[in-house]
Design a protein around this motif. Structure first.
Motif, PDB file in Angstrom:
ATOM      1  N   PHE A  49       0.810  -1.212   0.000  1.00  0.00           N
ATOM      2  CA  PHE A  49       0.000   0.000   0.000  1.00  0.00           C
ATOM      3  C   PHE A  49       0.845   1.264   0.000  1.00  0.00           C
ATOM      4  O   PHE A  49       0.322   2.366   0.086  1.00  0.00           O
ATOM      5  N   ALA A  50       2.126   1.092  -0.112  1.00  0.00           N
ATOM      6  CA  ALA A  50       3.057   2.214  -0.023  1.00  0.00           C
ATOM      7  C   ALA A  50       2.906   3.172  -1.193  1.00  0.00           C
ATOM      8  O   ALA A  50       2.454   2.794  -2.275  1.00  0.00           O
ATOM      9  N   PRO A  51       3.329   4.400  -0.958  1.00  0.00           N
ATOM     10  CA  PRO A  51       3.375   5.338  -2.078  1.00  0.00           C
ATOM     11  C   PRO A  51       4.380   4.863  -3.125  1.00  0.00           C
ATOM     12  O   PRO A  51       5.313   4.137  -2.805  1.00  0.00           O
ATOM     13  N   THR A  52       4.171   5.293  -4.342  1.00  0.00           N
ATOM     14  CA  THR A  52       5.104   5.010  -5.426  1.00  0.00           C
ATOM     15  C   THR A  52       6.025   6.217  -5.598  1.00  0.00           C
ATOM     16  O   THR A  52       5.557   7.355  -5.595  1.00  0.00           O
ATOM     17  N   VAL A  53       7.304   5.936  -5.736  1.00  0.00           N
ATOM     18  CA  VAL A  53       8.294   6.994  -5.898  1.00  0.00           C
ATOM     19  C   VAL A  53       9.073   6.772  -7.184  1.00  0.00           C
ATOM     20  O   VAL A  53       9.443   5.642  -7.510  1.00  0.00           O
ATOM     21  N   ILE A  54       9.298   7.855  -7.903  1.00  0.00           N
ATOM     22  CA  ILE A  54      10.249   7.865  -9.015  1.00  0.00           C
ATOM     23  C   ILE A  54      11.296   8.908  -8.656  1.00  0.00           C
ATOM     24  O   ILE A  54      10.963  10.067  -8.407  1.00  0.00           O
ATOM     25  N   PHE A  55      12.544   8.478  -8.586  1.00  0.00           N
ATOM     26  CA  PHE A  55      13.633   9.419  -8.361  1.00  0.00           C
ATOM     27  C   PHE A  55      13.977  10.066  -9.695  1.00  0.00           C
ATOM     28  O   PHE A  55      14.088   9.377 -10.720  1.00  0.00           O
ATOM     29  N   VAL A  56      14.135  11.394  -9.702  1.00  0.00           N
ATOM     30  CA  VAL A  56      14.502  12.116 -10.920  1.00  0.00           C
ATOM     31  C   VAL A  56      15.841  12.787 -10.659  1.00  0.00           C
ATOM     32  O   VAL A  56      15.964  13.655  -9.798  1.00  0.00           O
ATOM     33  N   LEU A  57      16.851  12.343 -11.406  1.00  0.00           N
ATOM     34  CA  LEU A  57      18.202  12.855 -11.228  1.00  0.00           C
ATOM     35  C   LEU A  57      18.686  13.549 -12.491  1.00  0.00           C
ATOM     36  O   LEU A  57      18.105  13.401 -13.559  1.00  0.00           O
ATOM     37  N   GLY A  58      19.759  14.254 -12.345  1.00  0.00           N
ATOM     38  CA  GLY A  58      20.392  14.997 -13.432  1.00  0.00           C
ATOM     39  C   GLY A  58      21.208  16.098 -12.793  1.00  0.00           C
ATOM     40  O   GLY A  58      20.928  16.509 -11.662  1.00  0.00           O
ATOM     41  N   ALA A  62      19.898  20.602 -15.399  1.00  0.00           N
ATOM     42  CA  ALA A  62      19.543  19.618 -16.434  1.00  0.00           C
ATOM     43  C   ALA A  62      18.066  19.688 -16.809  1.00  0.00           C
ATOM     44  O   ALA A  62      17.661  19.130 -17.826  1.00  0.00           O
ATOM     45  N   GLY A  63      17.256  20.353 -15.981  1.00  0.00           N
ATOM     46  CA  GLY A  63      15.839  20.483 -16.290  1.00  0.00           C
ATOM     47  C   GLY A  63      14.934  19.624 -15.431  1.00  0.00           C
ATOM     48  O   GLY A  63      13.776  19.398 -15.798  1.00  0.00           O
ATOM     49  N   LYS A  64      15.432  19.151 -14.291  1.00  0.00           N
ATOM     50  CA  LYS A  64      14.631  18.271 -13.436  1.00  0.00           C
ATOM     51  C   LYS A  64      13.312  18.918 -13.037  1.00  0.00           C
ATOM     52  O   LYS A  64      12.247  18.303 -13.178  1.00  0.00           O
ATOM     53  N   GLY A  65      13.364  20.137 -12.528  1.00  0.00           N
ATOM     54  CA  GLY A  65      12.147  20.813 -12.093  1.00  0.00           C
ATOM     55  C   GLY A  65      11.156  21.022 -13.219  1.00  0.00           C
ATOM     56  O   GLY A  65       9.952  20.780 -13.063  1.00  0.00           O
ATOM     57  N   THR A  66      11.654  21.446 -14.356  1.00  0.00           N
ATOM     58  CA  THR A  66      10.790  21.706 -15.515  1.00  0.00           C
ATOM     59  C   THR A  66      10.086  20.430 -15.971  1.00  0.00           C
ATOM     60  O   THR A  66       8.868  20.420 -16.196  1.00  0.00           O
ATOM     61  N   ALA A 158       7.464   2.185  -2.431  1.00  0.00           N
ATOM     62  CA  ALA A 158       7.794   1.417  -3.633  1.00  0.00           C
ATOM     63  C   ALA A 158       8.512   2.336  -4.630  1.00  0.00           C
ATOM     64  O   ALA A 158       7.879   3.203  -5.236  1.00  0.00           O
ATOM     65  N   VAL A 159       9.825   2.156  -4.764  1.00  0.00           N
ATOM     66  CA  VAL A 159      10.574   2.938  -5.746  1.00  0.00           C
ATOM     67  C   VAL A 159      10.390   2.261  -7.095  1.00  0.00           C
ATOM     68  O   VAL A 159      10.820   1.125  -7.295  1.00  0.00           O
ATOM     69  N   LYS A 160       9.720   2.966  -8.013  1.00  0.00           N
ATOM     70  CA  LYS A 160       9.392   2.400  -9.320  1.00  0.00           C
ATOM     71  C   LYS A 160      10.621   2.360 -10.224  1.00  0.00           C
ATOM     72  O   LYS A 160      10.911   1.351 -10.839  1.00  0.00           O
ATOM     73  N   PHE A 161      11.333   3.490 -10.315  1.00  0.00           N
ATOM     74  CA  PHE A 161      12.571   3.567 -11.086  1.00  0.00           C
ATOM     75  C   PHE A 161      13.227   4.912 -10.848  1.00  0.00           C
ATOM     76  O   PHE A 161      12.697   5.756 -10.136  1.00  0.00           O
ATOM     77  N   CYS A 162      14.380   5.098 -11.468  1.00  0.00           N
ATOM     78  CA  CYS A 162      15.105   6.371 -11.419  1.00  0.00           C
ATOM     79  C   CYS A 162      15.198   6.901 -12.848  1.00  0.00           C
ATOM     80  O   CYS A 162      15.644   6.189 -13.749  1.00  0.00           O
ATOM     81  N   LEU A 163      14.756   8.139 -13.044  1.00  0.00           N
ATOM     82  CA  LEU A 163      14.847   8.812 -14.343  1.00  0.00           C
ATOM     83  C   LEU A 163      16.038   9.751 -14.282  1.00  0.00           C
ATOM     84  O   LEU A 163      16.098  10.616 -13.402  1.00  0.00           O
ATOM     85  N   ASN A 164      17.001   9.581 -15.175  1.00  0.00           N
ATOM     86  CA  ASN A 164      18.187  10.444 -15.202  1.00  0.00           C
ATOM     87  C   ASN A 164      18.137  11.328 -16.441  1.00  0.00           C
ATOM     88  O   ASN A 164      18.102  10.837 -17.563  1.00  0.00           O
ATOM     89  N   LEU A 165      18.140  12.648 -16.236  1.00  0.00           N
ATOM     90  CA  LEU A 165      18.160  13.599 -17.342  1.00  0.00           C
ATOM     91  C   LEU A 165      19.623  13.927 -17.649  1.00  0.00           C
ATOM     92  O   LEU A 165      20.327  14.465 -16.799  1.00  0.00           O
ATOM     93  N   GLU A 166      20.050  13.605 -18.846  1.00  0.00           N
ATOM     94  CA  GLU A 166      21.450  13.769 -19.213  1.00  0.00           C
ATOM     95  C   GLU A 166      21.650  15.062 -19.991  1.00  0.00           C
ATOM     96  O   GLU A 166      20.890  15.366 -20.905  1.00  0.00           O
ATOM     97  N   CYS A 167      22.689  15.823 -19.600  1.00  0.00           N
ATOM     98  CA  CYS A 167      22.920  17.132 -20.186  1.00  0.00           C
ATOM     99  C   CYS A 167      24.397  17.481 -20.004  1.00  0.00           C
ATOM    100  O   CYS A 167      24.990  17.174 -18.963  1.00  0.00           O
ATOM    101  N   SER A 168      25.002  18.124 -21.002  1.00  0.00           N
ATOM    102  CA  SER A 168      26.418  18.493 -20.901  1.00  0.00           C
ATOM    103  C   SER A 168      26.611  19.601 -19.867  1.00  0.00           C
ATOM    104  O   SER A 168      25.702  20.390 -19.591  1.00  0.00           O
ATOM    105  N   GLU A 169      27.812  19.673 -19.294  1.00  0.00           N
ATOM    106  CA  GLU A 169      28.107  20.710 -18.304  1.00  0.00           C
ATOM    107  C   GLU A 169      28.010  22.108 -18.904  1.00  0.00           C
ATOM    108  O   GLU A 169      27.579  23.045 -18.236  1.00  0.00           O
TER     109      GLU A 169
END
Length: 193
Positions: A49-58, A62-66, A158-169
């Motif tokens: 019954f746990a919440p579902t979490v997706i980690f968003v990294l970058g 990189a645009g995580k908030g957007t 429940a951690v569903k997955f991790c989304l990684n936004l890739e962007c050059s420095e």
């Protein structure tokens, strides 16, 4: 008596197990072994019954908030920005953690993981625990962060997955400097970047 018990088992196998099989075929079955202590069974059930979490990294800028705003609008997730939660706590009058958080952010260092995990869990509890869907933007950022999450949260989420936004420095730096013109953030400057 044993004969009645065995008849009940036969009825369960013949009548109820086909229902279980149907839900399993539809992908709507969650199994929990009940051959353990009541407390261990309860922990497993809480995980269902746990919440579902997706980690968003970058990287920074990189645009995580957007992207999280768009995911939230489109797919019904609640967006929790680790950075926003830390900044809000830093500014909260009387916060015991504010000075620690400010120093870490200003120096471009990671805030102690236990602080971030505590703030994230508080936000999830405020937003609705059971059945909640959360995007966690900007966390975990290190092995220490992930270990603290595992230690504190365990199987309650429940951690569903991790989304990684890739962007050059180069692109990230340009975005941060542009954002720094209006963000008021103490870390949107060339020294912190």
């Amino acid at each position: 008596n044993i004969e009645s018990i065995r008849k009940r088992f036969i009825t369960f196998r013949d009548e109820s197990m086909p229902i279980v099989t149907q839900f399993e075929a539809e992908g709507r079955l969650r199994r929990v072994s009940s051959e353990q202590s009541v407390e261990d069974v309860w922990r497993c059930v809480q995980g269902v019954f746990a919440p579902t979490v997706i980690f968003v990294l970058g990287g920074p800028g990189a645009g995580k908030g957007t992207i999280c705003v768009r995911i939230a609008e489109t797919f019904g997730y609640s967006h929790l920005s680790a950075g926003d939660l830390l900044r809000a706590e830093r500014m909260r009058p009387g916060s015991e953690l504010g000075e620690t958080i400010e120093g870490c952010i200003r120096e471009g260092k990671l805030v102690p993981a236990e602080i971030t995990v505590r703030l994230l869990l508080q936000a999830m509890e405020r937003g609705g625990w059971e059945g909640g869907k959360y995007l966690i933007d900007g966390f975990p950022r290190s092995d220490d962060n992930l270990q603290a999450w595992s230690d504190v949260v365990g199987g309650r989420v429940a951690v569903k997955f991790c989304l990684n936004l890739e962007c050059s420095e180069g692109v990230m730096e340009a975005r941060l400097l542009e954002r720094g013109k209006s963000s008021g953030r103490s870390d949107d400057n060339i020294e912190s970047i």
